[in-house]
Design a protein around this motif. Structure first.
Motif, PDB file in Angstrom:
ATOM      1  N   HIS A 406      25.339  26.927  19.005  1.00 20.39           N
ATOM      2  CA  HIS A 406      24.675  27.062  20.301  1.00 20.39           C
ATOM      3  C   HIS A 406      23.469  27.982  20.286  1.00 20.39           C
ATOM      4  N   TYR A 407      23.116  28.442  19.119  1.00 24.38           N
ATOM      5  CA  TYR A 407      21.927  29.298  19.020  1.00 24.38           C
ATOM      6  C   TYR A 407      20.690  28.422  19.201  1.00 24.38           C
ATOM      7  N   ASP A 408      19.925  28.742  20.222  1.00 23.55           N
ATOM      8  CA  ASP A 408      18.789  27.906  20.611  1.00 23.55           C
ATOM      9  C   ASP A 408      17.546  28.315  19.822  1.00 23.55           C
ATOM     10  N   ASN A 409      17.329  27.640  18.709  1.00 22.95           N
ATOM     11  CA  ASN A 409      16.182  27.961  17.873  1.00 22.95           C
ATOM     12  C   ASN A 409      15.757  26.678  17.169  1.00 22.95           C
ATOM     13  N   GLU A 410      14.506  26.317  17.334  1.00 22.25           N
ATOM     14  CA  GLU A 410      14.002  25.031  16.866  1.00 22.25           C
ATOM     15  C   GLU A 410      14.218  24.803  15.367  1.00 22.25           C
ATOM     16  N   THR A 411      13.967  25.842  14.566  1.00 20.96           N
ATOM     17  CA  THR A 411      14.092  25.691  13.119  1.00 20.96           C
ATOM     18  C   THR A 411      15.552  25.720  12.690  1.00 20.96           C
ATOM     19  N   ALA A 412      16.309  26.642  13.300  1.00 26.10           N
ATOM     20  CA  ALA A 412      17.687  26.845  12.848  1.00 26.10           C
ATOM     21  C   ALA A 412      18.624  25.727  13.290  1.00 26.10           C
ATOM     22  N   ALA A 413      18.419  25.203  14.499  1.00 25.10           N
ATOM     23  CA  ALA A 413      19.408  24.292  15.084  1.00 25.10           C
ATOM     24  C   ALA A 413      19.742  23.081  14.200  1.00 25.10           C
ATOM     25  N   PRO A 414      18.728  22.336  13.702  1.00 25.85           N
ATOM     26  CA  PRO A 414      19.101  21.173  12.871  1.00 25.85           C
ATOM     27  C   PRO A 414      19.804  21.580  11.576  1.00 25.85           C
ATOM     28  N   VAL A 415      19.428  22.732  11.029  1.00 27.43           N
ATOM     29  CA  VAL A 415      20.062  23.186   9.795  1.00 27.43           C
ATOM     30  C   VAL A 415      21.524  23.549  10.064  1.00 27.43           C
ATOM     31  N   VAL A 416      21.762  24.265  11.167  1.00 29.91           N
ATOM     32  CA  VAL A 416      23.143  24.647  11.504  1.00 29.91           C
ATOM     33  C   VAL A 416      23.987  23.401  11.757  1.00 29.91           C
ATOM     34  N   ALA A 417      23.403  22.421  12.442  1.00 30.05           N
ATOM     35  CA  ALA A 417      24.149  21.187  12.703  1.00 30.05           C
ATOM     36  C   ALA A 417      24.512  20.508  11.387  1.00 30.05           C
ATOM     37  N   ALA A 418      23.577  20.528  10.426  1.00 32.44           N
ATOM     38  CA  ALA A 418      23.839  19.914   9.116  1.00 32.44           C
ATOM     39  C   ALA A 418      24.926  20.675   8.365  1.00 32.44           C
ATOM     40  N   ILE A 419      24.857  22.003   8.417  1.00 33.10           N
ATOM     41  CA  ILE A 419      25.861  22.816   7.722  1.00 33.10           C
ATOM     42  C   ILE A 419      27.248  22.575   8.319  1.00 33.10           C
ATOM     43  N   SER A 420      27.275  22.399   9.630  1.00 37.87           N
ATOM     44  CA  SER A 420      28.540  22.110  10.299  1.00 37.87           C
ATOM     45  C   SER A 420      29.107  20.768   9.833  1.00 37.87           C
ATOM     46  N   ARG A 421      28.216  19.799   9.671  1.00 36.46           N
ATOM     47  CA  ARG A 421      28.626  18.478   9.208  1.00 36.46           C
ATOM     48  C   ARG A 421      29.195  18.574   7.787  1.00 36.46           C
ATOM     49  N   LEU A 422      28.523  19.360   6.970  1.00 35.45           N
ATOM     50  CA  LEU A 422      28.982  19.542   5.591  1.00 35.45           C
ATOM     51  C   LEU A 422      30.314  20.296   5.555  1.00 35.45           C
ATOM     52  N   ALA A 423      30.429  21.314   6.413  1.00 33.99           N
ATOM     53  CA  ALA A 423      31.647  22.142   6.424  1.00 33.99           C
ATOM     54  C   ALA A 423      32.874  21.313   6.787  1.00 33.99           C
ATOM     55  N   ALA A 424      32.668  20.277   7.595  1.00 29.05           N
ATOM     56  CA  ALA A 424      33.798  19.443   7.999  1.00 29.05           C
ATOM     57  C   ALA A 424      34.362  18.669   6.808  1.00 29.05           C
ATOM     58  N   ILE A 425      33.524  18.471   5.779  1.00 29.27           N
ATOM     59  CA  ILE A 425      33.957  17.717   4.599  1.00 29.27           C
ATOM     60  C   ILE A 425      34.377  18.658   3.470  1.00 29.27           C
ATOM     61  N   ALA A 426      33.695  19.803   3.368  1.00 29.00           N
ATOM     62  CA  ALA A 426      33.847  20.667   2.199  1.00 29.00           C
ATOM     63  C   ALA A 426      35.175  21.418   2.198  1.00 29.00           C
ATOM     64  N   SER A 427      35.667  21.684   0.999  1.00 31.04           N
ATOM     65  CA  SER A 427      36.839  22.556   0.857  1.00 31.04           C
ATOM     66  C   SER A 427      36.752  23.273  -0.483  1.00 31.04           C
ATOM     67  N   GLU A 428      37.489  24.369  -0.588  1.00 34.01           N
ATOM     68  CA  GLU A 428      37.470  25.118  -1.838  1.00 34.01           C
ATOM     69  C   GLU A 428      38.303  24.382  -2.878  1.00 34.01           C
ATOM     70  N   PRO A 429      37.746  24.185  -4.082  1.00 32.30           N
ATOM     71  CA  PRO A 429      38.531  23.508  -5.125  1.00 32.30           C
ATOM     72  C   PRO A 429      39.799  24.299  -5.473  1.00 32.30           C
ATOM     73  N   TYR A 430      39.681  25.602  -5.388  1.00 31.64           N
ATOM     74  CA  TYR A 430      40.795  26.498  -5.714  1.00 31.64           C
ATOM     75  C   TYR A 430      40.710  27.634  -4.699  1.00 31.64           C
ATOM     76  N   PRO A 431      41.816  27.965  -4.041  1.00 30.18           N
ATOM     77  CA  PRO A 431      41.711  28.927  -2.934  1.00 30.18           C
ATOM     78  C   PRO A 431      41.560  30.362  -3.416  1.00 30.18           C
ATOM     79  N   GLN A 432      41.301  31.262  -2.487  1.00 25.97           N
ATOM     80  CA  GLN A 432      41.135  32.674  -2.832  1.00 25.97           C
ATOM     81  C   GLN A 432      42.495  33.283  -3.145  1.00 25.97           C
TER      82      GLN A 432
END
Ligand SMILES: [Ca+2]
Length: 502
Positions: A406-432
């Motif tokens: 929800h951070y309203d910033n023209e440059t950051a917003a599309p990048v954050v949305a993309a990172i969120s999309r990636l985070a929904a798929i990504a997982s740690e191969p081996y946990p901490q």
């Protein structure tokens, strides 16, 4: 009679003064915040505001140099003068375990449900987070930062080039290769020169994120855990050989950067916003790592490719940064210390630590969008320095995804949305995990030489400096095992079982 009265009076005086001492003596908070943030805790509004909200204030002992802070932590002993809490503690797993075993840090688990209910609710709803911060045996000696949008090493593709060539976003390894070939041969930057670098990268470390295109991924130690809880090593696996052979074909076709193994990313980054873009795909937490801001709008997240319908991607850091907050055995008021830190695991606390106060430093609309009230300049040089605390060493707390989205910033917003999309798929191969001292020493003994040899040899397989044949592969896997891979695998399995085994 008189004598007895006097004794009672003395007794009363002693107990009165003791309790007065306990309530007046301010608890001490010690931690690290390096100088380049400009943070000066004694003049930072965050602590005053936290005191207002929680009723808890501390005497602040800020360290500004990592080495000094490390030495300070090493010197902590039961009976020496200890601070009450550690904040921005930057405790490594090893430090956490050792300070807990020494009795310097206390087990917070018995207190969390009652005195840190917000954190406890998060941990109860994410058992994997709870396990990740639990030492073998179950004690919780340090609290984490929780953020599902932790930075990752994403792949960013030039979507403008795709459009110019009439191509669609690749979804498989084969389609990716077709796109890279088109980038190489069809002059998508339209300058009449064959200057395109279809995919730029820095070392095998970046290239390994392409393992996902074949349905697997390993961590920096070459291991991953499967759904049955079995840890596998991939360095000597057939999957790795096939992957390296594939990379070699890309190398031979000049689809991947010829300088990727030999020069640092900083020398290959495009910094001039008027330069002609030459990169088809770049790696990085954001495209800004390799490109000037003006150019980044042309680049989109390369959504993880599918391998037999399966989509995986490596999460570099997971959702937790451990070791950010701890309570010592000298703490005079454990419930108060936890009440204070628990506020940071609420949405309000997240804003207070990162953005200040609504109406003062930021404003928030009814749809959740938030923005700074001051200019970027004032935010960078004043707000983040004197009013908020999240810059610099990692803070404890929880960052809801909505805060970043929800951070309203023209440059950051599309990048954050993309990172969120990636985070929904990504997982740690081996946990901490927390390695025991013996396990850690073994890893420290075996791994540096093994990884140096393996990285170098695998890079040579990619470039063809060492042709990848049955004989050279057998030689490679034999050496990797002789250098201790099996022993390391046992350690990773044992550490996983101790912490995550049922
Ligand atoms: Ca060109």
């Amino acid at each position: 009679m008189k004598k007895g009265f006097a004794l009672i009076a003395v007794f009363l005086m002693v107990t009165l003064s003791l309790s007065a001492f306990a309530s007046e003596g301010q608890m001490v908070l010690a931690g690290l915040d390096v100088q380049d943030t400009g943070h000066d805790w004694k003049n930072n509004l965050f602590f005053d505001r936290m005191a207002e909200v929680t009723g808890v204030s501390f005497e602040l002992n800020q360290f500004t140099d990592n080495e000094t802070w490390k030495k300070e932590k090493q010197g902590y002993q039961v009976g020496s003068s200890l601070p009450d809490v550690l904040f921005k503690a930057q405790l490594s797993p090893q430090e956490t375990l050792e300070l807990y075993e020494k009795g310097v840090l206390i087990d917070l688990r018995p207190y969390l449900a009652e005195h840190a209910p917000n954190l406890w609710a998060l941990l109860e709803s994410h058992p994997d987070w709870l396990r990740a911060i639990s030492l073998p045996g179950g004690a919780i000696a340090a609290l984490p930062q929780i953020d599902s949008l932790m930075s990752n090493n994403a792949m960013w593709i030039n979507a403008k080039w795709l459009r110019a060539l009439g191509l669609t976003m690749p979804t498989t390894a084969e389609e990716l290769v077709s796109v890279l070939r088109a980038f190489k041969s069809q002059d998508p930057n339209m300058n009449g020169r064959s200057d395109e670098v279809p995919l730029t990268f820095t070392g095998l470390w970046d290239l390994r994120f392409l393992q996902h295109a074949f349905g697997w991924m390993a961590n920096d130690y070459g291991v991953a855990v499967d759904e049955q809880g079995r840890v596998r090593e991939y360095l000597t696996a057939d999957e790795n050989r096939a992957f390296l052979e594939w990379l070699h074909t890309l190398w031979e076709e000049k689809l991947i950067d010829k300088d990727g193994f030999s020069t640092p990313s900083s020398t290959r980054a495009i910094t001039d916003s008027k330069a002609t873009p030459t990169y088809g795909i770049v790696f990085g937490p954001t495209p800004m790592a390799m490109l000037p801001t003006e150019m980044t709008t042309d680049y989109e997240l390369l959504v993880p490719l599918q391998a037999e319908g399966k989509q995986v991607y490596r999460s570099l850091l997971g959702e937790l940064r451990r070791g950010t907050f701890a309570v010592t055995s000298a703490c005079r008021d454990i419930p108060a210390a936890l009440r204070w830190v628990d506020y940071l695991y609420t949405e309000e606390g997240c804003y207070l630590a990162r953005s200040g106060l609504q109406g003062k430093e930021y404003e928030r609309l009814s749809d959740g969008t938030w923005y700074w009230l001051d200019s970027e300049d004032i935010v960078a040089n004043t707000v983040l320095r004197d009013i908020t605390i999240s810059e610099g060493t990692t803070i404890p707390g929880y960052t809801p995804e909505s805060f970043s989205l929800h951070y309203d910033n023209e440059t950051a917003a599309p990048v954050v949305a993309a990172i969120s999309r990636l985070a929904a798929i990504a997982s740690e191969p081996y946990p901490q995990v927390y390695l025991t001292r013996e396990q850690q020493e073994k890893v420290d003994t075996l791994w540096p030489a093994l990884t140096a040899y393996a990285e170098n040899t695998m890079a040579c397989f990619v470039t063809g400096d060492i042709p990848l044949t049955d004989a050279s592969w057998t030689d490679f896997t034999g050496k990797v095992k002789a250098m201790g891979m099996d022993e390391l695998l046992q350690i990773w399995q044992a550490a996983y079982d101790a912490q995550y085994g049922s």
